[in-house]
Motif scaffolding. Structure first.
Motif, short mmCIF file in Angstrom:
data_model
loop_
_atom_site.label_atom_id
_atom_site.label_comp_id
_atom_site.label_asym_id
_atom_site.label_seq_id
_atom_site.Cartn_x
_atom_site.Cartn_y
_atom_site.Cartn_z
N SER A 34 0.92 -0.81 -0.11
CA SER A 34 0.14 0.16 0.10
C SER A 34 0.74 1.42 0.11
O SER A 34 0.69 2.06 -0.43
CB SER A 34 -0.70 0.13 1.14
OG SER A 34 -1.55 1.03 1.41
N PHE A 35 1.74 1.30 0.67
CA PHE A 35 2.62 2.88 0.75
C PHE A 35 3.41 2.30 0.01
O PHE A 35 3.77 3.59 -0.73
CB PHE A 35 3.84 1.87 2.21
CG PHE A 35 5.25 3.36 2.53
CD1 PHE A 35 4.15 4.50 3.12
CD2 PHE A 35 6.16 3.19 1.76
CE1 PHE A 35 4.91 5.53 3.61
CE2 PHE A 35 7.01 4.01 2.05
CZ PHE A 35 6.75 5.06 2.88
N LYS A 36 4.23 1.69 -0.85
CA LYS A 36 5.10 1.86 -2.40
C LYS A 36 3.66 2.88 -3.67
O LYS A 36 4.32 2.92 -3.93
CB LYS A 36 5.74 0.02 -2.72
CG LYS A 36 7.03 -0.10 -1.36
CD LYS A 36 7.95 0.90 -1.09
CE LYS A 36 8.76 -0.66 -1.15
NZ LYS A 36 9.98 0.75 -0.23
N LEU A 37 2.90 2.20 -3.52
CA LEU A 37 2.29 1.88 -4.40
C LEU A 37 1.65 3.09 -4.35
O LEU A 37 1.34 3.81 -5.48
CB LEU A 37 0.82 0.44 -4.65
CG LEU A 37 0.98 -0.15 -5.12
CD1 LEU A 37 -0.12 -1.39 -4.62
CD2 LEU A 37 1.15 -0.56 -6.54
N ASP A 38 1.45 3.69 -3.25
CA ASP A 38 0.45 5.19 -3.12
C ASP A 38 2.58 6.56 -3.58
O ASP A 38 2.02 7.43 -3.77
CB ASP A 38 0.51 4.87 -1.41
CG ASP A 38 0.00 6.71 -1.20
OD1 ASP A 38 -1.61 7.01 -2.26
OD2 ASP A 38 -0.02 7.84 0.05
#
Length: 548
Positions: A34-38
């Protein structure tokens, strides 16, 4: 679909995996994704699987899930988690201060499955003893829920009343001398949930607008529509001095009430004069809902509505013996010295209510001994030995008969298994009503306003049974409940059923909720004689003894 929306889907999946105790390594991987995609510097929706898979910390599996969201709005693992998670639990995850671990405790340990139930639990002080919680966390959660409810555009009457009364007092100070001013619409009729508070003023639109520039608590959102610092909406109605009472009359009435009136509404010097011109007795604003009030007014047979000052005692209250904030003595002294009442009915939770520190038989004996001592100390004020006995799934009451026989009165309430269909829910309550130890049927539908609809019931069968078995029906005065709904009060009175305005107080301040119970009792057409806790100490003592 933007990257942030896709990232939120991964975050939700990670939260649900943690909630359901999935493999912690997979859970952490989803949360990291989630963090990486954001943080990606390009649009996921416009990217290829190959390009996305090459990004640091992403990989092919995550890339496939992200593109699945782009094309379908979700992905397989998230759908699986959603399928096993109640809707109310999902809503809780959006509350500030509640992560998956805390939601899990609320759900699994406290058996709470909706935001409404959680808010009520905060009011009842149930969260502070749960693992990982405390008073500060409970208050943070409560405020977050209140903000969420307010942002949906509806307000509890009791929540908005302090702001409304403060604003009205301010207006009275700054309006030109002699200017006519009143609350109107739903607020004046004491409707239990509101979209806005309406105020009618005998000034022009321009004069009202200029006047309100002096009220710093208000911010204009459109013509004569304002929002205050608490997020409540206020609507102002302009009229003239000559038309004030006619416009007040019309705006105060529901459409159904106006439809019952025999002719065009005339202008007059007061609402009393308007009703007189229509050949009717004056109808209190609370009753103007389009039921039988006009027929009663025509026959000069309107009820003399109950007043808050008619209440002589309070029944159905809690103490620190179960989930209350204040001790038995503190509750009693507040009733005696502050509210000037003659009696207190204490009704802590029964043993099955583990979530509320329900009383074992041994602890009951301790409470009874303390009540006996306090009744000596505080005489002539009296504490009645009551219990809020859970109505179990089969309709039976908590505790064996020999224990139930020891109470002065028993409030029978449903707290669990709230998803029965109408027939089963009705049969369960009918069985409890038939129990000879049931004195009062507590919050009959289990509803929580703006949060949870009550379980379905055949109200006529319930009320008829209460009439047959001489069981009182509670008007639970907690502003979140106001249950029995006022729309059924008339039928109960017609059948000869007594009602009781009970605050269900878990702290001393909660005792004054009887005011809101009185408001809805008035809407239901109750007179003082129809309400159990208007009885004097002698009368109610005799009533309880006769019932036993």
């Amino acid at each position: 679909m933007d990257n942030k929306t896709i990232a939120k889907k991964f975050k939700l999946c990670g939260q649900l995996m943690e909630l359901h105790n999935e493999n912690p390594f997979r859970t952490k991987a989803i949360a990291n994704a989630s963090f990486k995609l954001d943080k990606l510097p390009f649009s996921i929706a416009e990217s290829s699987l190959e390009t996305l898979s090459e990004q640091p910390g992403i990989g092919k599996s995550t890339a496939e899930k992200a593109l699945e969201i782009v094309h379908t709005g979700s992905f397989k693992e998230l759908d699986q988690m959603l399928s096993i998670t109640p809707e109310g639990i999902l809503e809780m995850l959006n509350i500030k201060g509640l992560g998956p671990k805390k939601v899990q405790i609320v759900w699994k340990d406290l058996a709470i499955e909706s935001v409404g139930e959680l808010y009520y639990a905060c009011n009842e002080n149930r969260l502070i003893e749960a693992k990982g919680f405390g008073l500060k966390t409970q208050e943070t959660i409560k405020k977050a829920i209140e903000f969420t409810i307010a942002s949906q555009g509806w307000f509890l009457f009791a929540k908005v009343q302090p702001s409304a009364e403060t604003l009205f007092a301010t207006l009275e100070k700054i309006i030109p001398p002699g200017t006519l001013l009143s609350f109107t619409c739903d607020y004046r009729r004491k409707v239990e949930i509101l979209e806005h508070v309406s105020v009618i003023i005998a000034l022009s639109t321009e004069e009202i607008t200029a006047l309100l520039t002096q009220v710093t608590a208000l911010t204009a959102s459109s013509d004569l529509r304002y929002t205050d610092v608490n997020g409540f909406t206020f609507v102002f109605i302009s009229t003239t001095k000559e038309e004030f009472y006619k416009d007040l009359f019309i705006s105060s009435a529901s459409a159904a009430h106006l439809a019952l009136l025999p002719q065009e509404i005339p202008s007059a010097a007061s609402e009393q004069d308007i009703y007189a011109a229509l050949g009717l007795a004056y109808i209190e604003p609370e009753l103007r809902e389009g039921y039988n009030e006009v027929a009663l007014a025509k026959a000069q047979a309107l009820p003399k509505l109950i007043e808050y000052t008619d209440l002589t005692g309070t029944l159905h209250n809690h103490s620190t013996y179960s989930d209350g904030v204040h001790s038995l003595k503190e509750m009693a002294l507040y009733c005696k010295d502050v509210l000037k009442l003659a009696y207190l009915g204490i009704c802590d939770h029964s043993k099955t209510a583990f979530y509320a520190n329900g009383l074992s038989i041994e602890r009951l004996q301790q409470q009874w001994a303390e009540i006996d001592q306090l009744n000596i100390e505080l005489a002539p004020f009296k504490i009645f030995k009551g219990i809020e006995s859970d109505i179990l799934s089969d309709g039976s009451l908590d505790y064996p008969d020999e224990i139930l026989a020891g109470f002065d009165f028993v409030v029978a309430s449903v707290h669990a298994n709230l998803k029965m269909d109408e027939q089963k829910a009705t049969e369960r309550i009918l069985k409890a009503i038939e129990n000879p130890y049931t004195t009062i049927l507590g919050h009959p539908t289990g509803r929580l306003l703006l949060s949870r609809a009550g379980y379905p019931l055949d109200f006529k069968r319930i009320i008829d049974a209460c009439a047959q078995h001489q069981v009182v029906i509670e008007i639970n005065a907690n502003p979140l409940r106001l249950d029995l709904d006022w729309r059924w009060h008339r039928y109960a009175v017609e059948k000869g059923v007594l009602l009781s305005i009970n605050p269900d107080a878990h702290r001393t301040e909660g005792l004054t909720d009887m005011l809101y119970g009185t408001y809805v009792a008035r809407k239901g057409g109750l007179e003082a004689k129809d309400c159990l806790n208007t009885y004097s100490l002698t009368e109610i003592t005799n009533y309880f003894q006769a019932k036993k």
